[in-house]
Design a protein around this motif. Structure first.
Motif, PDB file in Angstrom:
ATOM      1  N   ALA A 100       0.809  -1.217   0.000  1.00 36.65           N
ATOM      2  CA  ALA A 100       0.000   0.000   0.000  1.00 36.65           C
ATOM      3  C   ALA A 100       0.845   1.271   0.000  1.00 36.65           C
ATOM      4  O   ALA A 100       0.330   2.350  -0.240  1.00 36.65           O
ATOM      5  N   LEU A 101       2.139   1.147   0.276  1.00 32.63           N
ATOM      6  CA  LEU A 101       3.016   2.319   0.318  1.00 32.63           C
ATOM      7  C   LEU A 101       3.654   2.560  -1.034  1.00 32.63           C
ATOM      8  O   LEU A 101       3.942   1.629  -1.768  1.00 32.63           O
ATOM      9  N   GLY A 102       3.905   3.813  -1.329  1.00 31.51           N
ATOM     10  CA  GLY A 102       4.588   4.158  -2.571  1.00 31.51           C
ATOM     11  C   GLY A 102       5.987   4.663  -2.281  1.00 31.51           C
ATOM     12  O   GLY A 102       6.298   5.091  -1.186  1.00 31.51           O
ATOM     13  N   CYS A 103       6.822   4.597  -3.275  1.00 34.73           N
ATOM     14  CA  CYS A 103       8.160   5.199  -3.215  1.00 34.73           C
ATOM     15  C   CYS A 103       8.062   6.480  -4.020  1.00 34.73           C
ATOM     16  O   CYS A 103       7.922   6.431  -5.238  1.00 34.73           O
ATOM     17  N   SER A 104       8.118   7.611  -3.364  1.00 33.88           N
ATOM     18  CA  SER A 104       8.099   8.880  -4.066  1.00 33.88           C
ATOM     19  C   SER A 104       9.542   9.263  -4.366  1.00 33.88           C
ATOM     20  O   SER A 104      10.304   9.588  -3.468  1.00 33.88           O
ATOM     21  N   VAL A 105       9.917   9.191  -5.630  1.00 34.37           N
ATOM     22  CA  VAL A 105      11.290   9.473  -6.055  1.00 34.37           C
ATOM     23  C   VAL A 105      11.423  10.981  -6.263  1.00 34.37           C
ATOM     24  O   VAL A 105      10.659  11.577  -7.014  1.00 34.37           O
ATOM     25  N   ASN A 106      12.406  11.569  -5.586  1.00 36.15           N
ATOM     26  CA  ASN A 106      12.630  13.013  -5.634  1.00 36.15           C
ATOM     27  C   ASN A 106      14.044  13.316  -6.113  1.00 36.15           C
ATOM     28  O   ASN A 106      14.972  12.556  -5.828  1.00 36.15           O
ATOM     29  N   GLU A 107      14.191  14.439  -6.820  1.00 36.20           N
ATOM     30  CA  GLU A 107      15.507  14.956  -7.177  1.00 36.20           C
ATOM     31  C   GLU A 107      15.475  16.461  -6.944  1.00 36.20           C
ATOM     32  O   GLU A 107      14.521  17.129  -7.344  1.00 36.20           O
ATOM     33  N   LYS A 108      16.511  16.970  -6.281  1.00 38.52           N
ATOM     34  CA  LYS A 108      16.618  18.406  -5.967  1.00 38.52           C
ATOM     35  C   LYS A 108      15.388  18.897  -5.198  1.00 38.52           C
ATOM     36  O   LYS A 108      14.887  19.996  -5.433  1.00 38.52           O
ATOM     37  N   GLY A 109      14.869  18.046  -4.305  1.00 37.01           N
ATOM     38  CA  GLY A 109      13.734  18.442  -3.472  1.00 37.01           C
ATOM     39  C   GLY A 109      12.387  18.415  -4.164  1.00 37.01           C
ATOM     40  O   GLY A 109      11.383  18.784  -3.573  1.00 37.01           O
ATOM     41  N   GLN A 110      12.331  17.984  -5.423  1.00 41.31           N
ATOM     42  CA  GLN A 110      11.064  17.932  -6.146  1.00 41.31           C
ATOM     43  C   GLN A 110      10.718  16.498  -6.504  1.00 41.31           C
ATOM     44  O   GLN A 110      11.585  15.725  -6.938  1.00 41.31           O
ATOM     45  N   LYS A 111       9.440  16.186  -6.352  1.00 40.55           N
ATOM     46  CA  LYS A 111       8.960  14.853  -6.717  1.00 40.55           C
ATOM     47  C   LYS A 111       9.046  14.673  -8.224  1.00 40.55           C
ATOM     48  O   LYS A 111       8.563  15.502  -8.992  1.00 40.55           O
ATOM     49  N   VAL A 112       9.700  13.553  -8.624  1.00 40.32           N
ATOM     50  CA  VAL A 112       9.751  13.190 -10.044  1.00 40.32           C
ATOM     51  C   VAL A 112       8.538  12.323 -10.357  1.00 40.32           C
ATOM     52  O   VAL A 112       7.798  12.582 -11.295  1.00 40.32           O
ATOM     53  N   SER A 113       8.318  11.275  -9.530  1.00 43.27           N
ATOM     54  CA  SER A 113       7.158  10.415  -9.688  1.00 43.27           C
ATOM     55  C   SER A 113       7.034   9.501  -8.478  1.00 43.27           C
ATOM     56  O   SER A 113       8.018   9.247  -7.789  1.00 43.27           O
ATOM     57  N   SER A 114       5.844   9.024  -8.236  1.00 50.39           N
ATOM     58  CA  SER A 114       5.616   8.019  -7.199  1.00 50.39           C
ATOM     59  C   SER A 114       5.597   6.649  -7.857  1.00 50.39           C
ATOM     60  O   SER A 114       5.122   6.506  -8.984  1.00 50.39           O
ATOM     61  N   LEU A 115       6.124   5.676  -7.129  1.00 42.72           N
ATOM     62  CA  LEU A 115       6.133   4.300  -7.622  1.00 42.72           C
ATOM     63  C   LEU A 115       5.287   3.448  -6.692  1.00 42.72           C
ATOM     64  O   LEU A 115       5.714   3.142  -5.578  1.00 42.72           O
ATOM     65  N   GLY A 116       4.107   3.076  -7.132  1.00 44.42           N
ATOM     66  CA  GLY A 116       3.320   2.106  -6.391  1.00 44.42           C
ATOM     67  C   GLY A 116       3.857   0.715  -6.699  1.00 44.42           C
ATOM     68  O   GLY A 116       4.682   0.534  -7.587  1.00 44.42           O
ATOM     69  N   ALA A 117       3.402  -0.266  -5.967  1.00 43.69           N
ATOM     70  CA  ALA A 117       3.838  -1.643  -6.199  1.00 43.69           C
ATOM     71  C   ALA A 117       3.483  -2.053  -7.628  1.00 43.69           C
ATOM     72  O   ALA A 117       2.387  -1.785  -8.123  1.00 43.69           O
ATOM     73  N   GLY A 118       4.445  -2.657  -8.332  1.00 40.34           N
ATOM     74  CA  GLY A 118       4.216  -3.126  -9.690  1.00 40.34           C
ATOM     75  C   GLY A 118       4.259  -2.034 -10.742  1.00 40.34           C
ATOM     76  O   GLY A 118       3.746  -2.213 -11.846  1.00 40.34           O
ATOM     77  N   LYS A 119       4.878  -0.899 -10.440  1.00 40.89           N
ATOM     78  CA  LYS A 119       4.910   0.231 -11.379  1.00 40.89           C
ATOM     79  C   LYS A 119       6.345   0.575 -11.782  1.00 40.89           C
ATOM     80  O   LYS A 119       7.299   0.216 -11.106  1.00 40.89           O
ATOM     81  N   TYR A 120       6.469   1.295 -12.895  1.00 46.86           N
ATOM     82  CA  TYR A 120       7.763   1.792 -13.350  1.00 46.86           C
ATOM     83  C   TYR A 120       7.578   3.125 -14.054  1.00 46.86           C
ATOM     84  O   TYR A 120       6.480   3.485 -14.467  1.00 46.86           O
ATOM     85  N   PHE A 121       8.672   3.888 -14.155  1.00 43.89           N
ATOM     86  CA  PHE A 121       8.680   5.077 -14.994  1.00 43.89           C
ATOM     87  C   PHE A 121      10.078   5.272 -15.554  1.00 43.89           C
ATOM     88  O   PHE A 121      11.049   4.717 -15.041  1.00 43.89           O
ATOM     89  N   ILE A 122      10.154   6.039 -16.621  1.00 44.22           N
ATOM     90  CA  ILE A 122      11.410   6.313 -17.298  1.00 44.22           C
ATOM     91  C   ILE A 122      11.718   7.796 -17.125  1.00 44.22           C
ATOM     92  O   ILE A 122      10.861   8.642 -17.382  1.00 44.22           O
TER      93      ILE A 122
END
Length: 178
Positions: free
Chosen positions: A56-78
């Motif tokens: 149920a938790l997501g990994c919110s990927v951030n760079e330079k203090g800004q959210k790039v994208s959230s990763l829910g279980a079974g998800k990907y982004f480029i």
């Protein structure tokens, strides 16, 4: 067991065997996820989160203090990135950092998993490989709504355009039959 029970069992096995074979064939013929080449002179990172603990938790990927994208279980982004050093953070009750040296015309992979924490799961972001990415079955691209204001994350329509394929094909190759 009477003759009728044997006959029903045989009929049930006959009916279910093709269904099982179709499901197995579908799993074997599922197209791999199509990852476009990075734009000339830029690199890219494929971030993914296989299922598992902390569903149920997501990994919110951030760079330079800004959210790039959230990763829910079974998800990907480029994420397309300028060559050079990049530092990504994920956090919940704890913070984890991943520093990557991005090179032009190269695709790297990074995975985010949720480990056991005291009150809430702890994100763990680390480098990965294309082989491990390909082993993660049923991954789907994150929705545009999960992406933040941080630069670089390709929207689904941008991936479609980069691949030169119809949108339905990208969705299907991302593990969701249409």
């Amino acid at each position: 067991m009477s003759f009728h029970k044997y006959a029903l069992a045989a009929v049930a096995m006959t009916v279910s065997a093709p269904a099982v074979a179709a499901v197995a064939a579908d799993k074997e013929t599922a197209a791999p996820i199509a990852i476009p080449a990075p734009p000339t002179g830029k690199g890219q990172i494929v971030f993914y989160r296989p299922g598992g603990m902390g569903f149920a938790l997501g990994c919110s990927v951030n760079e330079k203090g800004q959210k790039v994208s959230s990763l829910g279980a079974g998800k990907y982004f480029i994420m397309v990135a300028e060559p050079g050093r990049h530092e990504f953070t994920v956090k919940s009750e704890a913070k984890d950092v991943l520093a990557l040296e991005v090179e032009a015309d190269e695709t790297q992979y990074a995975t985010c998993k949720i480990k056991m924490g005291i009150m809430v799961g702890r994100p763990d972001i680390r480098p990965s490989t294309e082989a491990d990415f390909r082993k993660s079955t049923k991954l789907k691209m994150v929705d545009a709504e999960d992406m933040g204001p941080g630069e670089g994350a390709l929207r689904p329509e941008q991936v479609t355009a980069a691949l030169g394929t119809p949108a339905a094909t990208v969705t299907a190759t991302a593990g969701t039959p249409q």
